[in-house]
Enzyme design. Structure first.
Site, mmCIF file in Angstrom:
data_model
loop_
_atom_site.group_PDB
_atom_site.id
_atom_site.type_symbol
_atom_site.label_atom_id
_atom_site.label_comp_id
_atom_site.label_asym_id
_atom_site.label_seq_id
_atom_site.Cartn_x
_atom_site.Cartn_y
_atom_site.Cartn_z
ATOM 1 N N ARG A 60 0.803 -1.224 0.000
ATOM 2 C CA ARG A 60 0.000 0.000 0.000
ATOM 3 C C ARG A 60 0.836 1.274 0.000
ATOM 4 O O ARG A 60 0.599 2.199 -0.788
ATOM 5 C CB ARG A 60 -0.913 0.057 1.230
ATOM 6 C CG ARG A 60 -2.168 -0.742 1.094
ATOM 7 C CD ARG A 60 -2.528 -1.379 2.415
ATOM 8 N NE ARG A 60 -1.547 -2.382 2.744
ATOM 9 C CZ ARG A 60 -1.581 -3.644 2.277
ATOM 10 N NH1 ARG A 60 -2.585 -4.018 1.550
ATOM 11 N NH2 ARG A 60 -0.625 -4.519 2.559
ATOM 12 N N THR A 61 1.795 1.355 0.906
ATOM 13 C CA THR A 61 2.483 2.635 1.102
ATOM 14 C C THR A 61 3.304 2.999 -0.133
ATOM 15 O O THR A 61 3.225 4.126 -0.631
ATOM 16 C CB THR A 61 3.376 2.585 2.360
ATOM 17 O OG1 THR A 61 2.607 2.027 3.427
ATOM 18 C CG2 THR A 61 3.855 3.966 2.752
ATOM 19 N N ARG A 111 11.057 3.949 3.704
ATOM 20 C CA ARG A 111 10.681 2.956 4.729
ATOM 21 C C ARG A 111 11.960 2.241 5.156
ATOM 22 O O ARG A 111 12.739 1.803 4.304
ATOM 23 C CB ARG A 111 9.666 1.950 4.180
ATOM 24 C CG ARG A 111 9.450 0.781 5.136
ATOM 25 C CD ARG A 111 8.268 -0.056 4.770
ATOM 26 N NE ARG A 111 7.025 0.654 5.036
ATOM 27 C CZ ARG A 111 5.823 0.106 4.928
ATOM 28 N NH1 ARG A 111 5.708 -1.159 4.572
ATOM 29 N NH2 ARG A 111 4.738 0.813 5.173
#
Ligand code: CP
Length: 313
Positions: A60-61, A111
């Site tokens: 998703r991110t 991330r």
């Protein structure tokens, strides 16, 4: 042009009520504009480049940030596994990688597996850095999309009772969401977890300091009829350190359709996803299941953040 004083986004505590209202307003504009075919913002970030540096897996991110940049007319450079396919594999430091990416990109979405890494990168970066999740630290853009989803459903966030369920010890989404909920009055938080993955004391102390009541529970059934929002999370096998703790925590909280029937009709079910078994697939058709809409809202929130960081201030 909306005012946006932040240069980087690395933790939820950076946002006050005014900033939250700004982000939600711009996210709503983005949503409307996409429905209109991108007439207003479709070329807003023309010639800008976003680097997505993901040292941990993501669906998703990463994809929503990349889709957001493309929807705004910008470009992306990306590595889907920076631990293996960037020079981190050869031992390059985060400091050097950040300095190098500053020469190639206008914004970095990162991330990382270590808590605090996004803030470290932000300290040396000449371009905005967005934290897309740092180990068991924080996931501020997830918390923004979570609140945006809650606001979209209830109109007002104040006076809601929110249950966070599952892996609260290592869950960066629930940590960031807890911080943001303190910006609203009348909130009560129910932390429902197995004893081995209770919410850490830094967050509980922060809630006390901010005057937000919270309780710890192990009995999900007792909490479900009381709350307005049930925020399920995955027990994250990859973050457990003590042998045996994962097996003690896994499979304890499974939201079945029978359990959902005990919830209030207006309660919403959320999950940052990915899920394993913590929400049965049969729940997906219940009108209270909001997790797919929640994931879609990530696109609008991330469009808003990219736009604000690259054009305001
Ligand atoms: N919610 C979330 O962070 O999902 P991903 O790990 O797929 O990005």
């Amino acid at each position: 042009m909306a005012e946006f004083p932040l240069k980087h986004v690395y933790e939820a505590q950076q946002f006050d009520r005014n900033l939250l209202d700004t982000v939600f307003q711009v996210a709503n504009d983005m949503k409307q504009d996409m429905a209109d075919g991108g007439k207003r913002y479709g070329r807003a970030l023309n010639n800008k480049i976003m680097a997505s540096l993901f040292y941990e897996p993501s669906t998703r991110t990463r994809f929503s940030f990349e889709a957001a940049m493309l929807r705004l007319g910008g470009n992306i450079i990306t590595t889907e596994n920076a631990r293996e396919f960037s020079s981190a594999a050869k031992g390059e430091s985060l400091y050097d990688s950040t300095r190098i990416m500053n020469g190639y990109a206008d914004i970095i979405v990162m991330r990382h597996h270590e808590a605090g890494s996004a803030e470290k990168a932000a300290r040396v970066s000449t371009v905005p850095v967005i934290n897309a999740g740092d180990g068991a630290g924080q996931h501020p853009t997830q918390a923004l999309l979570d609140l945006f989803t809650i606001k979209d459903h209830f109109s007002e966030i104040s006076n809601l009772k929110v249950a966070m369920v599952g892996d609260l010890k290592y869950g960066r989404t629930v940590r960031s969401l807890s911080y943001l909920l303190t910006k609203y009055s009348g909130i009560k938080i129910f932390y429902v977890s197995p004893p081995v993955c209770r919410m850490e004391s830094d967050i509980k102390d922060y809630l006390v300091k901010e005057g937000v009541p919270w309780v710890e529970e192990t009995d999900l059934d007792a909490v479900l009829p009381q709350v307005d929002c049930v925020y399920m999370t995955r027990i994250q096998r990859e973050r457990f350190i003590v042998p045996g703790d994962y097996d003690e925590a896994a499979g304890k909280y499974i939201l079945t359709i029978e359990k959902v029937r005990r919830m209030k009709p207006e309660t919403i079910i959320m999950h940052p996803l990915p899920r394993l078994d913590e929400i049965s697939q049969e729940v997906d058709d219940d009108p209270r299941a909001y997790y797919f809409e929640q994931a879609r809202n990530g696109l609008y929130i991330r469009m808003a953040l990219l736009y604000l960081l690259l054009t305001a201030g």
